[in-house]
Design a protein around this motif. Structure first.
Motif, mmCIF file in Angstrom:
data_model
loop_
_atom_site.group_PDB
_atom_site.id
_atom_site.type_symbol
_atom_site.label_atom_id
_atom_site.label_comp_id
_atom_site.label_asym_id
_atom_site.label_seq_id
_atom_site.Cartn_x
_atom_site.Cartn_y
_atom_site.Cartn_z
ATOM 1 N N ILE A 115 -26.917 -2.380 14.602
ATOM 2 C CA ILE A 115 -27.433 -3.693 14.992
ATOM 3 C C ILE A 115 -28.065 -4.419 13.808
ATOM 4 N N TYR A 116 -28.776 -3.674 12.980
ATOM 5 C CA TYR A 116 -29.611 -4.312 11.960
ATOM 6 C C TYR A 116 -29.204 -3.929 10.553
ATOM 7 N N SER A 117 -29.562 -4.806 9.603
ATOM 8 C CA SER A 117 -29.443 -4.451 8.183
ATOM 9 C C SER A 117 -30.776 -3.810 7.774
ATOM 10 N N ASN A 118 -30.788 -3.269 6.572
ATOM 11 C CA ASN A 118 -32.000 -2.609 6.091
ATOM 12 C C ASN A 118 -33.198 -3.556 5.973
ATOM 13 N N ASP A 119 -32.938 -4.877 5.940
ATOM 14 C CA ASP A 119 -34.047 -5.836 5.861
ATOM 15 C C ASP A 119 -34.975 -5.750 7.067
ATOM 16 N N SER A 120 -34.453 -5.201 8.171
ATOM 17 C CA SER A 120 -35.244 -5.184 9.403
ATOM 18 C C SER A 120 -35.993 -3.866 9.601
ATOM 19 N N ILE A 121 -35.911 -2.981 8.627
ATOM 20 C CA ILE A 121 -36.530 -1.662 8.830
ATOM 21 C C ILE A 121 -38.029 -1.795 9.085
ATOM 22 N N GLN A 122 -38.697 -2.532 8.196
ATOM 23 C CA GLN A 122 -40.162 -2.584 8.322
ATOM 24 C C GLN A 122 -40.619 -3.167 9.667
ATOM 25 N N PRO A 123 -40.111 -4.354 10.077
ATOM 26 C CA PRO A 123 -40.586 -4.866 11.374
ATOM 27 C C PRO A 123 -40.246 -3.959 12.559
ATOM 28 N N LEU A 124 -39.107 -3.248 12.471
ATOM 29 C CA LEU A 124 -38.765 -2.397 13.622
ATOM 30 C C LEU A 124 -39.629 -1.145 13.685
ATOM 31 N N TYR A 125 -40.017 -0.638 12.522
ATOM 32 C CA TYR A 125 -40.974 0.481 12.556
ATOM 33 C C TYR A 125 -42.346 -0.009 13.016
ATOM 34 N N GLN A 126 -42.668 -1.242 12.643
ATOM 35 C CA GLN A 126 -43.926 -1.833 13.111
ATOM 36 C C GLN A 126 -43.933 -1.935 14.645
ATOM 37 N N LYS A 127 -42.773 -2.302 15.204
ATOM 38 C CA LYS A 127 -42.672 -2.478 16.660
ATOM 39 C C LYS A 127 -43.043 -1.170 17.376
ATOM 40 N N MET A 128 -42.513 -0.064 16.916
ATOM 41 C CA MET A 128 -42.855 1.201 17.558
ATOM 42 C C MET A 128 -44.285 1.621 17.218
ATOM 43 N N GLY A 129 -44.750 1.270 15.997
ATOM 44 C CA GLY A 129 -46.145 1.559 15.642
ATOM 45 C C GLY A 129 -47.087 0.892 16.638
ATOM 46 N N ASP A 130 -46.818 -0.376 16.949
ATOM 47 C CA ASP A 130 -47.624 -1.101 17.944
ATOM 48 C C ASP A 130 -47.506 -0.444 19.317
ATOM 49 N N ALA A 131 -46.268 -0.092 19.675
ATOM 50 C CA ALA A 131 -46.031 0.488 21.010
ATOM 51 C C ALA A 131 -46.779 1.815 21.170
ATOM 52 N N LEU A 132 -46.800 2.617 20.126
ATOM 53 C CA LEU A 132 -47.514 3.903 20.218
ATOM 54 C C LEU A 132 -49.009 3.665 20.405
ATOM 55 N N LEU A 133 -49.546 2.679 19.661
ATOM 56 C CA LEU A 133 -50.985 2.396 19.804
ATOM 57 C C LEU A 133 -51.316 1.928 21.222
ATOM 58 N N LYS A 134 -50.374 1.173 21.804
ATOM 59 C CA LYS A 134 -50.604 0.653 23.169
ATOM 60 C C LYS A 134 -50.360 1.695 24.243
#
Ligand code: GLA
Length: 417
Positions: free
Chosen positions: A187-206
């Protein structure tokens, strides 16, 4: 139009095309395959979120220690094997030596139910019960997923279900997530790695549960510079390790430039240990353990804990080497090369240093350690060989000893003050 053919593992699959469905029989299993619809494999594109800093979860003050099945078992991991490994780690002293995380890797995933909740496959009939069992033994449980719709091994990933999956993990009592990029490439290029890891980082905190967050994207895009910002406690800095000297050394040497980014709560991860998997010598496994400790790498054993030689047990449970890895200062050593000898120095919280000299050459060689090279703030007072567990003496500021090919000399040296 009945068709049949042998599978590579000897089972016979018989198939019939019925009204555009493929009806298959394998052994006693009946399966129906329907034509894929547009969107089945390529779900709608979701725009990655804007970047922000995810707050630190307060975990992994020292590099995580535990076990993961992948290096030895791959898809042959199941509930029963995990329980046997856990039981063994309690009895053989590994848990008490610090190896507390028991992490299952890829291939546990089943299908999503009508609510979209991911249900484990039949190898893990009751994940919550398994996690409870692991907790009852004083250990913690880790699980695996991907930001993509599929994992690297083609099982369901968390794409579009990040918060839901994080909540599911929390409801099972999960303590650690390894989040693996490769399936997201559809789905994604490597440019999206950081925001997608951030998405799960947020989800884990929540999610309401404290979960160690392990990023696995092989070091792409200088992950060491932003891994902590997306809530990561550790991040892989290399491709997959394999059980041989060249792979192990190449992974650890790639760590050199990442050293400034290691510290309490956030670690560089040169991949899991291969110690005990059989393709390196015990001498090489001692070097593997020493280098992981000197670089403050996570110590995630990757062997079959149920079947270990006494030498492998001793390597994995060398308390003095583990103490170097787990040192509260959290500094990561970098190598200094001199011919075939490579010297790694790690400052420790009590003012002493750990030093390892690795013989990369094909024959035995002399390792020479000069106290003045160790960054001590006073002359060396005492030193201990962390593999022979004996005191050794510096003479005129120098200690020298023979090191076999691919072996290591590892000392802890204290200053005179
Ligand atoms: C990738 C990871 C490995 C392992 C496999 C599982 O290759 O780097 O550590 O998790 O996927 O499919």
């Amino acid at each position: 139009m009945p068709k049949s053919g042998p599978l590579h593992h000897g089972l016979l699959v018989v198939g019939d095309l019925v009204a555009n469905e493929l009806h298959l029989t394998r052994d006693t299993d009946q399966m129906v395959a329907v034509p894929a619809k547009l969107g089945d494999e390529y779900p709608a594109y979701t725009t990655p979120p804007a970047l922000h800093d995810v707050p630190y979860n307060g975990l992994a003050k020292t590099p995580p220690m535990g076990w993961n099945d992948w290096n030895q078992f791959q898809s042959k991991i199941d509930d029963k094997t995990v329980r046997e490994v856990v039981d063994t780690m309690v009895v053989n002293g590994m848990r008490d030596a610090g190896y507390v995380y028991v992490n299952i890797d890829d291939t546990w995933e089943g299908v999503r139910d009508a609510q979209g909740t991911l249900v484990p496959n039949k190898k893990f009939p009751d994940m919550k019960a398994l996690v409870d069992y692991v907790h009852s033994k004083g250990m913690k449980f880790g699980i695996y997923s991907s930001p993509g719709p599929r994992t690297c091994a083609e099982y369901p990933g968390s794409y579009g279900h990040e918060e839901q999956d994080a909540k599911t993990y929390a409801s099972w009592g999960i303590d650690y997530l390894k989040y693996d990029w490769c399936g997201a490439r559809m789905i994604y290029s490597n440019d999206s790695i950081q925001p997608l890891y951030q998405k799960m980082g947020d989800a884990l905190l929540k999610s309401g549960r404290s979960i160690v967050y392990s990023l696995c994207e092989y070091g792409v895009g200088n992950v060491e510079t932003w891994g902590a910002k997306v809530g990561g406690n550790l991040w892989r800095t290399t491709g997959d390790i394999s059980d041989n000297w060249t792979s192990m050394i190449s992974n650890i040497e790639k760590q050199a430039h990442t050293a400034p980014y290691a510290g309490p709560g956030h670690w560089n991860d040169p991949d899991m240990l291969e110690i005990g998997n059989g393709k390196m010598t015990d001498e090489e496994y001692r070097t593997h353990m020493s280098l992981w400790a000197l670089t403050a790498a996570p110590l995630i054993a990757g062997n079959d804990i149920r079947n270990m030689t006494p030498a492998i047990k001793e390597i994995l449970m060398n308390h003095e080497v583990i103490a170097v890895d787990q040192d509260a200062l959290g500094k990561q050593a970098t190598p200094v090369k001199s011919g075939d000898m490579e010297t790694w120095v790690k400052p420790l919280a009590d003012g002493s240093v750990a030093v390892g000299v690795v013989n990369m050459g094909a024959s035995e060689s002399m390792a020479t350690i000069k106290a003045s090279d160790l960054g001590l703030d006073a002359p060396a007072k005492s030193a201990r060989n962390l593999w022979t567990h004996a005191s050794v003496a510096f003479h005129d500021g120098v200690y020298a000893a023979k090191v076999p090919s691919h072996g290591v000399l590892m000392l802890r040296v204290s200053a005179a003050n």
